[in-house]
Design an enzyme around this catalytic site. Structure first.
Site, short mmCIF file in Angstrom:
data_model
loop_
_atom_site.label_atom_id
_atom_site.label_comp_id
_atom_site.label_asym_id
_atom_site.label_seq_id
_atom_site.Cartn_x
_atom_site.Cartn_y
_atom_site.Cartn_z
N TYR A 5 39.55 40.33 65.84
CA TYR A 5 40.00 39.24 66.72
C TYR A 5 39.84 39.61 68.20
O TYR A 5 40.71 39.29 69.02
CB TYR A 5 41.48 38.91 66.45
CG TYR A 5 41.74 38.36 65.07
CD1 TYR A 5 41.43 37.04 64.76
CD2 TYR A 5 42.29 39.16 64.08
CE1 TYR A 5 41.66 36.54 63.48
CE2 TYR A 5 42.53 38.66 62.81
CZ TYR A 5 42.21 37.35 62.52
OH TYR A 5 42.45 36.85 61.26
N TYR A 32 46.98 28.88 57.63
CA TYR A 32 46.14 30.07 57.68
C TYR A 32 46.41 30.86 56.41
O TYR A 32 47.55 31.24 56.13
CB TYR A 32 46.42 30.93 58.91
CG TYR A 32 45.67 32.25 58.87
CD1 TYR A 32 44.35 32.32 59.30
CD2 TYR A 32 46.26 33.40 58.39
CE1 TYR A 32 43.63 33.51 59.23
CE2 TYR A 32 45.57 34.59 58.31
CZ TYR A 32 44.26 34.64 58.74
OH TYR A 32 43.55 35.82 58.67
N ASP A 37 51.85 30.82 49.23
CA ASP A 37 51.32 31.96 49.96
C ASP A 37 52.49 32.61 50.70
O ASP A 37 52.83 32.24 51.82
CB ASP A 37 50.25 31.49 50.94
CG ASP A 37 49.66 32.62 51.78
OD1 ASP A 37 50.21 33.75 51.71
OD2 ASP A 37 48.69 32.38 52.51
N LYS A 69 51.20 42.20 52.75
CA LYS A 69 51.90 42.63 53.96
C LYS A 69 53.09 43.54 53.68
O LYS A 69 52.94 44.73 53.48
CB LYS A 69 52.28 41.42 54.81
CG LYS A 69 51.05 40.74 55.44
CD LYS A 69 51.43 39.78 56.53
CE LYS A 69 50.21 39.07 57.10
NZ LYS A 69 49.29 39.94 57.84
#
Length: 434
Positions: A29, A156, A247, A276
């Protein structure tokens, strides 16, 4: 062939870590042409990371939302070290091992609803890829193929192609839009549009699944919505025979105030994606869980009904052990107390600044609080305000990575009240100075 030792790279002792980085690394990014020098981190401890010069930073975003118990947690480190000397990895096709089985045994009972099977992958994006493939192939295996997918605008779900396809079209997907498969995007539900959304879902045809980030759209700007409206959408999906995928890559493991965001729903998803915080932020691991109903659609003498998906590091034993250690810590009463403490502190701070003229909007769910800066018409992710705020907080020893004009605090649960107060004070100063 043995490489010529004279050609082996030897670090230049005259360069510091940042300078060496610039010679060989392409960062995520990041527009590398004009990127600021990357900060060299050499050590982590609790909520802090330290650079080469010894400067300490509060990791207020949990290093991209993964670190839930603090850096270099001694208990997780101990368990990982023990596993390294027993079994570092083994192929997971045709073989199994204790850490993978035990993690599934411990994880499934605490998930919302009735999740029955675990499919291991490497990260959040791949967990989503598996979920999508499960749903699409489920209907194909049943003899009633469905190919359409429903998702939220501004969602996202990752950077692999399937995950990008079900994510909102944005600067993250712009170069690839012509290659992404078609997805129907709907607005986040609220009291004004919920009836319309339910009616719309009831009339959908050939829709395989609905994928959603429960309660919070993370990279979309920490956009938040109410559980009661999501519940109604899931009910409509069930009536329309549309499978549902939660998600929980970001929201899982305590972020929303409960262990999983879907605990706040009456209707539970058919599939859950996790990553995560799964390993406590120590290393990559992804999980896709599903109900027996979905699993059984793949049981057949017809080998074409197999889920042909896998990764070299599927169910890596070290990552599984890190996850087991992280679960041990997460399920302690003191961890839940810390989650509630952070949640309460955020709520007080919200009340203190919500009327500030530079605060366009402020929202909170669990341990996540997001402040949207007033910037007139400029609200893009590429807003120059982002760079100003990022540098401002780094100078004060705080890692806050704004999403355009939106800053958010998403800290490890072990953060102290003193560190939270320091972050709040820095934000108040920024509201006056930036």
């Amino acid at each position: 062939m043995i490489p010529d030792s004279s050609k082996l790279h030897t670090p230049d002792s005259k360069l510091n870590l940042t300078e060496r980085d610039q010679k060989v690394i392409w960062h995520p990014y990041t527009q590398m042409k004009n990127a600021l020098p990357h900060i060299p981190i050499v050590r982590g401890e609790g909520v802090y990371v330290f650079n080469e010069d010894g400067k300490r930073y509060i990791d207020a975003v949990s290093s991209w939302w993964v670190n839930i118990h603090g850096h270099s947690h001694p208990y997780i480190a101990q368990k990982v070290a023990e596993q390294l000397s027993v079994l570092e990895h083994v192929i997971f096709a045709g073989f199994t091992h204790e850490p993978a089985v035990l993690l599934a045994e411990r994880l499934l009972p605490i998930l919302p609803g009735k999740q029955d099977k675990v499919f291991y992958t490497d990260n959040g994006s791949t967990a989503v890829e598996v979920a999508l493939k499960m749903c699409l192939q489920y209907w194909d295996n049943k003899g009633t193929p469905k190919t359409k997918i429903l998702a939220f605008k501004n969602a996202y779900h990752g950077d692999t192609f399937g995950a990008m396809s079900v994510s909102g079209r944005s600067i993250f997907t712009d170069a690839f839009n012509s290659l992404l498969f078609d997805v129907e995007f709907i607005d986040l539900p609220n009291e004004n549009n919920i009836s319309h959304l339910i009616s719309h879902i009831s009339n959908l045809k050939d829709t395989a699944c609905f994928i959603f980030e429960p309660l919070i759209l993370g990279s979309g700007g920490m956009l938040m919505y109410e559980a009661k409206y999501l519940d109604q959408l899931l009910s409509a999906c069930k009536e329309a025979a549309i499978l549902t995928i939660a998600d929980e890559v970001m929201t899982g493991f305590g972020r929303t105030g409960t262990y999983f965001a879907c605990e706040k729903l009456t209707n539970k998803p058919d599939i859950i994606c996790l990553s995560k915080g799964l390993t406590g932020g120590t290393m990559p691991l992804g999980v896709t869980t599903c109900t027996n109903e979905i699993f059984e659609a793949f049981l057949s003498d017809d080998k074409l009904k197999t889920l042909y998906h896998g990764h070299s590091f599927t169910a890596n034993p070290i990552a599984c052990v890190a996850s087991l250690a992280s679960l041990d810590i997460l399920l302690k009463s003191e961890t839940l107390q810390n989650i509630k403490r952070v949640e309460a502190k955020h709520a007080v701070f919200l009340e203190e600044i919500k009327m500030h003229p530079k605060v366009k909007a402020i929202r909170q769910t669990g341990t996540i609080i997001a402040i949207e800066w007033e910037t007139g018409n400029e609200t893009s992710y590429l807003s120059n305000l982002r760079n100003l705020l990022y540098a401002y907080f780094l100078d004060k020893g705080i890692i806050l990575r704004p999403l355009g004009n939106i800053i958010y605090i998403l800290p490890p649960y072990v953060i102290s009240d003193e560190d939270l107060d320091y972050i709040y004070a820095a934000i108040k100063s920024a509201l006056e100075e930036v």
